[in-house]
Design an enzyme around this catalytic site. Structure first.
Site, mmCIF file in Angstrom:
data_model
loop_
_atom_site.group_PDB
_atom_site.id
_atom_site.type_symbol
_atom_site.label_atom_id
_atom_site.label_comp_id
_atom_site.label_asym_id
_atom_site.label_seq_id
_atom_site.Cartn_x
_atom_site.Cartn_y
_atom_site.Cartn_z
ATOM 1 N N HIS A 175 69.301 -35.976 56.599
ATOM 2 C CA HIS A 175 68.114 -35.971 57.468
ATOM 3 C C HIS A 175 67.699 -37.377 57.943
ATOM 4 O O HIS A 175 66.530 -37.590 58.281
ATOM 5 C CB HIS A 175 66.951 -35.278 56.756
ATOM 6 C CG HIS A 175 66.425 -36.020 55.548
ATOM 7 N ND1 HIS A 175 65.901 -35.370 54.459
ATOM 8 C CD2 HIS A 175 66.327 -37.343 55.253
ATOM 9 C CE1 HIS A 175 65.509 -36.261 53.568
ATOM 10 N NE2 HIS A 175 65.765 -37.476 54.022
ATOM 11 N N HIS A 218 58.273 -36.970 52.916
ATOM 12 C CA HIS A 218 58.369 -38.384 52.533
ATOM 13 C C HIS A 218 56.980 -39.014 52.538
ATOM 14 O O HIS A 218 56.679 -39.871 53.371
ATOM 15 C CB HIS A 218 59.283 -39.142 53.476
ATOM 16 C CG HIS A 218 60.708 -38.655 53.490
ATOM 17 N ND1 HIS A 218 61.098 -37.497 54.123
ATOM 18 C CD2 HIS A 218 61.837 -39.171 52.953
ATOM 19 C CE1 HIS A 218 62.408 -37.330 53.974
ATOM 20 N NE2 HIS A 218 62.882 -38.328 53.268
ATOM 21 N N HIS A 248 72.524 -42.729 49.151
ATOM 22 C CA HIS A 248 71.809 -43.851 49.782
ATOM 23 C C HIS A 248 70.730 -44.395 48.855
ATOM 24 O O HIS A 248 70.206 -43.679 48.009
ATOM 25 C CB HIS A 248 71.227 -43.505 51.155
ATOM 26 C CG HIS A 248 70.163 -42.440 51.229
ATOM 27 N ND1 HIS A 248 70.316 -41.168 50.752
ATOM 28 C CD2 HIS A 248 68.931 -42.453 51.796
ATOM 29 C CE1 HIS A 248 69.235 -40.448 51.011
ATOM 30 N NE2 HIS A 248 68.362 -41.202 51.630
ATOM 31 N N GLU A 280 68.023 -36.867 46.557
ATOM 32 C CA GLU A 280 67.709 -35.804 47.530
ATOM 33 C C GLU A 280 68.749 -34.684 47.480
ATOM 34 O O GLU A 280 68.468 -33.546 47.861
ATOM 35 C CB GLU A 280 67.639 -36.379 48.956
ATOM 36 C CG GLU A 280 66.431 -37.262 49.206
ATOM 37 C CD GLU A 280 66.414 -37.880 50.608
ATOM 38 O OE1 GLU A 280 65.378 -38.434 50.977
ATOM 39 O OE2 GLU A 280 67.435 -37.840 51.333
HETATM 40 C C1 DHB Z 1 66.840 -43.359 55.663
HETATM 41 C C2 DHB Z 1 67.294 -42.260 54.921
HETATM 42 C C3 DHB Z 1 66.398 -41.311 54.425
HETATM 43 O O1 DHB Z 1 66.744 -40.233 53.671
HETATM 44 C C4 DHB Z 1 65.040 -41.460 54.700
HETATM 45 O O2 DHB Z 1 64.207 -40.489 54.267
HETATM 46 C C5 DHB Z 1 64.575 -42.554 55.402
HETATM 47 C C6 DHB Z 1 65.477 -43.498 55.891
HETATM 48 C C7 DHB Z 1 67.787 -44.359 56.215
HETATM 49 O O3 DHB Z 1 68.973 -44.346 55.874
HETATM 50 O O4 DHB Z 1 67.361 -45.173 57.045
HETATM 51 FE FE FE Z 2 64.975 -39.070 52.967
#
Ligand code: DHB
Ligand code: FE
Length: 272
Positions: free
Chosen positions: A3, A50, A184, A231
């Site tokens: 997302h 978020h 991430h 996540e």
């Molecule tokens: C990013 C990834 C995410 O899951 C999020 O909620 C906000 C930013 C990103 O990679 O920039």
């Molecule tokens: Fe996210």
């Protein structure tokens, strides 16, 4: 599917054909045709907020959106130019009743703005329509404030959600989406962490080995997939709602989009 908010911005700003973005969006061409053929009536969309609708004042582990409509949130630079999200209150209330009676505590939400966690997956599958062509039940999972629910709990919850959907009176075509991830980390000394090996194994196990995958503890996600890689537990709700054996219809994996590894997989029950 993932997302990443920058994906939404790329669509909204007309950048999908740029070299950075083109390979990412190419992997969704099949999926757009697939969903146009499938025409789901309702999407049960498992996602995380978020700190938009929820925050430190209010931290539900699982929250089901029962409203008829969900406004698009302003996450700091104006609401995304996407249609309002229409809910499915009768089905949502039925699922809520069934799942709570099946021993899972849900928070009932009758008013909620939805952020990129929900709108980016819709954009990836449907592009830029005047109105979303389906109803959506937002199902928010806390993966922000420790502890998130375990993978096992998510997987078992998916099974309860399936029982709830199947016991609804109306004959509807319902899809269950799991969103967020893949690996991430957006913060601290390890910001920028991406682990392709972990992600590819996660996708393989999601298809063929979900019972074992459901046992992976939080610490493994944190260590191997980064702090926001957690996540991914939300994908196990989707997987729990399917049969043990499934058909993999489509898979796409692309690194990076912004700071994140993007994954996308479509699974179907074998008997259809
Ligand atoms: C990013 C990834 C995410 O899951 C999020 O909620 C906000 C930013 C990103 O990679 O920039
Ligand atoms: Fe996210």
């Amino acid at each position: 599917m993932s997302h990443v908010p920058a994906i939404g911005a790329a669509v909204d700003l007309g950048k999908t054909g740029e070299p950075y973005w083109q390979p990412l969006f190419a992997g969704f061409e099949f999926s757009k045709q697939w969903i146009a053929d499938e025409k789901p009536d309702v999407i049960f969309l498992v996602y995380n907020d978020h700190a938009t609708a929820f925050g430190l004042d209010n931290i539900p582990t699982f929250a089901i959106g029962c409203a008829g409509e969900f406004e698009i949130a302003d996450e700091g630079w104006g609401a995304r130019p996407v249609p309002v999200v229409k809910g499915a209150p009768d089905l949502a209330w039925h699922i809520r009743q069934s799942v709570i009676q099946d021993d899972f505590d849900l928070t009932t939400v009758n008013e909620m703005k939805v952020d990129h966690g929900l709108t980016v997956p819709l954009t990836l599958m449907y592009g830029q329509p005047e109105a979303w062509p389906c109803l959506v039940i937002p199902f928010a999972v806390n993966v922000i404030v420790y502890p998130p629910p375990s993978g096992r709990r998510c997987y078992l919850l998916g099974k309860a959600i399936r029982r709830a959907i199947e016991s609804f009176d109306e004959d509807l075509n319902v899809q269950v989406w799991g969103t967020g991830g893949m690996s991430h980390q957006l913060q601290g000394p390890r910001a920028g962490l991406i682990n392709q090996e972990f992600d590819r194994k996660f996708l393989d196990d999601l298809v063929d080995n979900p019972d074992e995958l459901a046992n992976v503890p939080h610490i493994d996600y944190m260590r191997d997939a980064g702090s926001e890689g957690i996540e991914l537990v939300m994908w196990l709700i989707m997987r729990g709602a399917l049969d043990n054996k499934v058909k993999e219809v489509h898979r796409h994996y692309h690194v990076p989009a912004s700071n994140t590894a993007v994954g996308h997989i479509i699974l179907e029950n074998l008997r259809q």
